[in-house]
Design a protein around this motif. Sequence first.
Motif, PDB file in Angstrom:
ATOM      1  N   ASP A  76     -42.120 -37.066  -3.313  1.00  0.00           N
ATOM      2  CA  ASP A  76     -42.044 -38.012  -2.210  1.00  0.00           C
ATOM      3  C   ASP A  76     -43.426 -38.161  -1.596  1.00  0.00           C
ATOM      4  O   ASP A  76     -44.043 -37.163  -1.221  1.00  0.00           O
ATOM      5  CB  ASP A  76     -41.068 -37.462  -1.161  1.00  0.00           C
ATOM      6  N   LEU A 110     -43.912 -39.215   1.226  1.00  0.00           N
ATOM      7  CA  LEU A 110     -43.803 -38.801   2.630  1.00  0.00           C
ATOM      8  C   LEU A 110     -43.963 -37.297   2.783  1.00  0.00           C
ATOM      9  O   LEU A 110     -44.297 -36.824   3.867  1.00  0.00           O
ATOM     10  CB  LEU A 110     -42.455 -39.245   3.214  1.00  0.00           C
ATOM     11  N   LEU A 111     -43.710 -36.554   1.696  1.00  0.00           N
ATOM     12  CA  LEU A 111     -43.963 -35.116   1.755  1.00  0.00           C
ATOM     13  C   LEU A 111     -45.415 -34.869   2.154  1.00  0.00           C
ATOM     14  O   LEU A 111     -45.706 -34.017   2.992  1.00  0.00           O
ATOM     15  CB  LEU A 111     -43.660 -34.491   0.391  1.00  0.00           C
ATOM     16  N   HIS A 165     -45.848 -35.513   5.842  1.00  0.00           N
ATOM     17  CA  HIS A 165     -45.328 -34.423   6.668  1.00  0.00           C
ATOM     18  C   HIS A 165     -46.292 -33.247   6.693  1.00  0.00           C
ATOM     19  O   HIS A 165     -46.602 -32.716   7.763  1.00  0.00           O
ATOM     20  CB  HIS A 165     -43.971 -33.946   6.131  1.00  0.00           C
ATOM     21  N   ILE A 166     -46.762 -32.821   5.516  1.00  0.00           N
ATOM     22  CA  ILE A 166     -47.656 -31.652   5.490  1.00  0.00           C
ATOM     23  C   ILE A 166     -48.968 -31.992   6.176  1.00  0.00           C
ATOM     24  O   ILE A 166     -49.497 -31.219   6.973  1.00  0.00           O
ATOM     25  CB  ILE A 166     -47.905 -31.182   4.047  1.00  0.00           C
ATOM     26  N   GLY A 212     -39.375 -44.672   8.041  1.00  0.00           N
ATOM     27  CA  GLY A 212     -37.968 -44.594   7.691  1.00  0.00           C
ATOM     28  C   GLY A 212     -37.380 -43.216   7.855  1.00  0.00           C
ATOM     29  O   GLY A 212     -36.525 -42.804   7.079  1.00  0.00           O
ATOM     30  N   LEU A 213     -37.839 -42.483   8.869  1.00  0.00           N
ATOM     31  CA  LEU A 213     -37.234 -41.186   9.168  1.00  0.00           C
ATOM     32  C   LEU A 213     -35.827 -41.401   9.699  1.00  0.00           C
ATOM     33  O   LEU A 213     -35.540 -42.444  10.295  1.00  0.00           O
ATOM     34  CB  LEU A 213     -38.033 -40.468  10.256  1.00  0.00           C
ATOM     35  N   PRO A 214     -34.931 -40.420   9.518  1.00  0.00           N
ATOM     36  CA  PRO A 214     -33.618 -40.535  10.152  1.00  0.00           C
ATOM     37  C   PRO A 214     -33.770 -40.684  11.668  1.00  0.00           C
ATOM     38  O   PRO A 214     -34.715 -40.152  12.256  1.00  0.00           O
ATOM     39  CB  PRO A 214     -32.945 -39.205   9.811  1.00  0.00           C
TER      40      PRO A 214
END
Lengths: 289, 540
Positions: free
Chosen positions: B243, B245-246, B249-250, B311-313
């Motif tokens: 992903d 998006l991973l 995030h990191i 597009g995060l929850p």
Amino acid sequence: MSQQAGAYYIPHGSRWPIIAAVGLFIFMWGAAHWLDGIEPEGPILLFTGLAIIIFMKFGWFGEVIRESQRGAFNAQVDVSFRMGMMWFIFSEVMFFGAFFGALFYSRGLQVPWLSGEGHGALTNYYLFRGYTGGWPTAGPDAIGGAFKTVPAWGEPLLNTLLLLSSSVTITIAHHALRDGHRRRMLVFLAATPILGALFLWFQAHEYIDAYTHLNLTLHSGIYGATFFLLTGFHGLHVTLGTIMLLVILYRTWRGDFSKEHHFAFEAVAWYWHFVDIVWLGLFLFVYIL
Amino acid sequence: MNTDAAIHHDDAHHDDVPKGFVHRWLFATNHKDIGTMYLVLALVMFFIGGAMAMVIRAELFKPGLQLVQPYFFNELTTLHGLIMIFGAIMPAFVGLANWQIPLMVGAPDMALPRMNNLSFWILPFAFLLILSTLFMPGGAVAGGWVMYPPLILQTGESLAFTIFAIHLMGISSIMGAINIIATILNLRAPGMDLLKMPLFVWTWLITAFLLIAIMPVLAGAVTMLLTDRYFGTNFFNAAGGGDVLLYEHIFWFFGHPEVYVMILPAFGVISEVIPTFARKPIFGYKPMVYATASIAFLSFIVWAHHMFTTGLPVGAQLFFMYATMLISVPTGVKVFNWVATMWKGSMTFETPMLFAVAFVILFTIGGFSGLMLGLVPADYQYHNSYFVVAHFHYVLVSGAAFGIMTGVYYWLPKWSGHMYSERWGKIHFWLSAISVNVLFFPQHFLGLAGMPRRIPDYNVAFADWNMVSSIGGFVFGASQLIFVGNIIYTVYFARDKAPARVWEGARGLEWEVPSPAPHHTFSTPPTILPGMLAHGDITH
């Protein structure tokens, strides 16, 4: 804190740090060249840098050992060294944290989303229809082909036992050092890097097995990436730890450490315990679950 | 042993200064020399990164492509970010820490002097590595300083060089931070209890903790980029179960605490300067310490506010929004405490104080636009626009960089033994303070009107404010030459000697040693007498 003038040892000028900086630079410069396929400059630079770094390690540590032996370091300097090592290990914990985070995120959120859970329904429908996720996985395109995972209860269990017992042996050696039992200390200290080397042997065997029989490779999707990066960096740390243990073994045999004064011994022991704890995390989250 | 005796002892060692360039600078172990090298490096990088900014503003002076090709423009925005963050602001603060922390806590030097040298000397090589990529086939990285995949993985040969440069910077920062923590925790003079330490020392203690926690995470993130690019892993490839998006995030788990790494030491400088020129102790010392610690803690749980549009929850968006809002509480405590410190003080406005007051006002503006960006629905509009650029330049230029300038004007007389030119200092201040607003305030309007970041050309509708912004940029850039001129003048040409206590209202151990500070100070821990410390009475 009561101390006399100049009691806190301040080294006046040292050539080693700048040599270290140059060595690191050449090493990384060479690594980048090599990755970009620029040969033979890449490997030549990389190994030159590595040689400079190894030379620097001998020089710098040798300087510090000589200072220590002529009693330059008081208790306060010792505390500085201890803090340095503790915070260094904390930084290592955070480094592994990044890769564990990648594992938890991919397995817990990303792969379920790709397989249509939660708000990933449309992604799955339009892009990866039919992908059902699960773990282990090489992703919707099964990059790297079908693979099997390393069973937890074979070599990984053996490696867990090896590392756990190596933590016990180094602790016994440490107690023996403090109690002044030289022979017991040497025996148990010598056992520790042997256990470490055995661990590495089985780890290498496991990797070969993964590549030749299980078709589990670095390319095996997200599972292969997290598996090899996590266990690989851990293996690298075991390698470094084993080398450190051998150095400490030599220095113990030489009689460098006294009952009270053995920071280097303790630093290596801490590092070894850290490597052990990371392995327990790996065994649980990578192999068992 | 009292302080006077310690000073005489130190004076006797005046000619301890190593002879020759190599011995003094390459083999340096002295915290003052290493601090000076950090500050000089930061200044050089500030001008290299600044030159890139000048080209960017010149290109954006009017619509259309005038000066540079779009790809080169993208290289400039990327390198400008990396160089200003890792080359200018962070080393400048480490330089201030190197000079000041041992002086402020009564330590003979940094706790691990050789490692201190290594953490500095890694940096010039790291920047050599990253700047050399400009001349490589395919050019330097051009995907923005955040280096998001998959775009960044399309970079040519320079990606590996950039990633290794970032590894080097990380190693340097971690070692520098370990040194600072060990110095503060282990080398304080007797009586310098934790809650009597100067606030600059407190903010750096917390900053150092942040650095050790986050730099390895950045190293991990860029290592995954490296393996994805060169070793065929699939961390950031959805087809392999990864992903992109991973990475985000990191990266932002590092990136958000990183912005506090760049602002907390500035908070510390301001908390030293305002009490001095208001001639009052800081209002609410302990709340300042606790606020700093709270900001540091919260900085670890807000990272996804950089990713609201990915597009995060919804639940995650709400959590990160509320956590972000929460940071304004301790930050508000700090701003109110600075104002309350000035309240009814006997204030004078020498250059450091002018910069400090400007910091409080302009940082607060940057904080408010940050609040706006932290609101999920509002961020949907602001994201990736010039509003974001305006926001983080308010906190990083008129925040962090002004904080550094405050510190340099405040302590330069202590370092050099001479007073800087107050007249030119004030000219520098007014030109900077006005031009920085001309430069960045219109960018709020541009962003709200819809101008995206990182583009070399734009709709003619944005022409007017871009021209205004560029004019502000040129004036701001030129004003910084006054800063350099004033520093050179002070160090090499100024005649008037600075007294030990440079500022009438200044308290703290650094003002108990002569100006310039001798090469070795506090070889014997000083005895702290009543009235020496800015906060906390030593007799209790």
